[in-house]
Design an enzyme around this catalytic site. Structure first.
Site, PDB file in Angstrom:
ATOM      1  CG  ASP A  46      -1.852  -0.612   1.046  1.00  0.00           C
ATOM      2  OD1 ASP A  46      -2.323  -1.096   0.047  1.00  0.00           O
ATOM      3  OD2 ASP A  46      -2.828  -1.044   2.047  1.00  0.00           O
ATOM      4  CE  LYS A  68       3.738   6.481  -6.263  1.00  0.00           C
ATOM      5  NZ  LYS A  68       5.282   6.215  -5.989  1.00  0.00           N
ATOM      6  CG  MET A 181      -8.438   6.762   7.122  1.00  0.00           C
ATOM      7  SD  MET A 181      -9.438   5.696   6.113  1.00  0.00           S
ATOM      8  CE  MET A 181      -9.927   4.575   7.312  1.00  0.00           C
TER       9      MET A 181
HETATM   10  N1  SAH Z   1      -4.183  -0.569   9.104  1.00  0.00           N
HETATM   11  C1  SAH Z   1      -3.708   0.768   9.240  1.00  0.00           C
HETATM   12  C2  SAH Z   1      -4.972   1.928   8.990  1.00  0.00           C
HETATM   13  C3  SAH Z   1      -5.162   2.044   7.768  1.00  0.00           C
HETATM   14  S1  SAH Z   1      -6.418   3.458   7.292  1.00  0.00           S
HETATM   15  C4  SAH Z   1      -3.539   0.760  10.758  1.00  0.00           C
HETATM   16  O1  SAH Z   1      -3.727  -0.176  11.398  1.00  0.00           O
HETATM   17  O2  SAH Z   1      -2.873   1.610  11.253  1.00  0.00           O
HETATM   18  C5  SAH Z   1      -5.165   4.613   7.157  1.00  0.00           C
HETATM   19  C6  SAH Z   1      -5.119   5.709   8.245  1.00  0.00           C
HETATM   20  O3  SAH Z   1      -4.217   5.028   9.175  1.00  0.00           O
HETATM   21  C7  SAH Z   1      -4.638   7.075   7.991  1.00  0.00           C
HETATM   22  O4  SAH Z   1      -5.676   7.860   7.362  1.00  0.00           O
HETATM   23  C8  SAH Z   1      -4.074   7.517   9.334  1.00  0.00           C
HETATM   24  O5  SAH Z   1      -5.355   7.969   9.914  1.00  0.00           O
HETATM   25  C9  SAH Z   1      -3.682   6.300   9.900  1.00  0.00           C
HETATM   26  N2  SAH Z   1      -2.372   5.991   9.645  1.00  0.00           N
HETATM   27  C10 SAH Z   1      -1.638   4.967   9.066  1.00  0.00           C
HETATM   28  N3  SAH Z   1      -0.296   5.083   9.319  1.00  0.00           N
HETATM   29  C11 SAH Z   1      -0.093   6.158  10.217  1.00  0.00           C
HETATM   30  C12 SAH Z   1       0.931   6.943  10.690  1.00  0.00           C
HETATM   31  N4  SAH Z   1       2.315   6.188  10.565  1.00  0.00           N
HETATM   32  N5  SAH Z   1       0.700   7.707  11.771  1.00  0.00           N
HETATM   33  C13 SAH Z   1      -0.263   8.199  11.847  1.00  0.00           C
HETATM   34  N6  SAH Z   1      -1.443   7.821  11.278  1.00  0.00           N
HETATM   35  C14 SAH Z   1      -1.305   6.784  10.689  1.00  0.00           C
END
Ligand code: SAH
Length: 259
Positions: A46, A68, A181
């Site tokens: 991703d 992408k 999000m």
């Molecule tokens: N599966 C992922 C979440 C995917 S949804 C998890 O468990 O973290 C995508 C959202 O995850 C983003 O919009 C943001 O809110 C959050 N996110 C993912 N990586 C992040 C990071 N390194 N720092 C802060 N928020 C993050």
């Protein structure tokens, strides 16, 4: 390492491992996921997978950026499903690498369904979700005796737009939610919570790029949430109901001052 197949019998020699990459720092990747990357033929990842983790994929492994392919950040899920099934159909050992944990806002079910329909076996290796890294960054626990008996993991957004939540429940004092999000939805979230009686001074801490070199912590309250969220550029977790622990806050302020 030999994870148990989660389901189904394979009619093709290819297999798929769904793997959680964690929030970005290589320190937050599990050994199981690292081993899966090392044993892969193809890694389909991703957009949100951190550079430090991508750097651990061996050079001989085919790397596909699912974010992408096709039309950029909004690659249709059906195209991603087809991509995974296509690679696995050639007999490859495929790792489907997702940011954070595989099972949190990761559209895992759609991909499992597609594999099951194609008769391809898969396993799941979970990862560290970004909310855990965000809480650690501000020196807080996600649950605390006497404060919150539960943690809510919510999204600001779903397929229908801004996501509706149990605002009344969330507005109660002491509630804690990790909002994924939530950047674009922040003004909506702020309005709904205030309308349901949440205190304007309820802490909300924004953690951008949690665990990465460019991590940023923004301490806000419900009343300043939307204005502070406007400053965010990267992925961010909104920690509703949590303020940075004073000592950790002082440290990040120091880092910012000397940066
Ligand atoms: N599966 C992922 C979440 C995917 S949804 C998890 O468990 O973290 C995508 C959202 O995850 C983003 O919009 C943001 O809110 C959050 N996110 C993912 N990586 C992040 C990071 N390194 N720092 C802060 N928020 C993050």
């Amino acid at each position: 390492m030999s994870p148990q197949p989660a389901t189904g019998t394979s009619t093709t020699p290819g297999t798929v491992t769904f793997a959680g990459a964690g929030p970005g720092s290589a320190d937050m990747l599990t050994l199981g996921v690292l081993r899966a990357l090392e044993g892969a033929d193809v890694v389909i990842h991703d957009r949100l997978v951190g550079e430090e983790v991508l750097a651990l994929i061996p050079a001989h492994v085919t790397r596909v950026d699912a974010g992408k392919e096709g039309f950029g950040p909004s690659t249709p899920q059906s195209a991603i499903n087809a991509l995974i099934v296509g690679h696995a159909g050639t007999g490859a050992r495929v790792v489907r690498l997702k940011g954070g944990d595989t099972g949190i806002f990761g559209r895992l079910d759609e991909e499992m369904d597609a594999l099951e329909a194609a008769g391809i076996a898969f396993t799941i290796l979970p990862g560290l979700t970004s909310a855990s890294a965000a809480a650690a960054a501000i020196g807080q626990s996600l649950t605390r005796r006497g404060r919150n008996r539960g943690l809510r993991i919510v999204t600001g957004h779903d397929m229908d737009g801004f996501a509706d939540q149990d605002w009344k429940g969330l507005a109660r004092s002491g509630e804690v939610a990790a909002i994924y999000m939530g950047k674009k939805a922040s003004r909506f979230i702020q309005g709904r919570l205030m309308m349901h009686g949440a205190a304007a001074e309820t802490p909300v801490t924004l953690v951008e790029n949690a665990s990465r070199a460019n991590q940023r912590v923004i301490a806000a309250t419900l009343s300043t949430l939307a204005d502070r969220a406007a400053d965010l550029a990267g992925p961010a977790i909104l920690l509703y109901g949590l303020a940075p622990r004073a000592a950790v806050h002082a440290l990040s302020a120091l880092n910012e001052a000397t940066a």
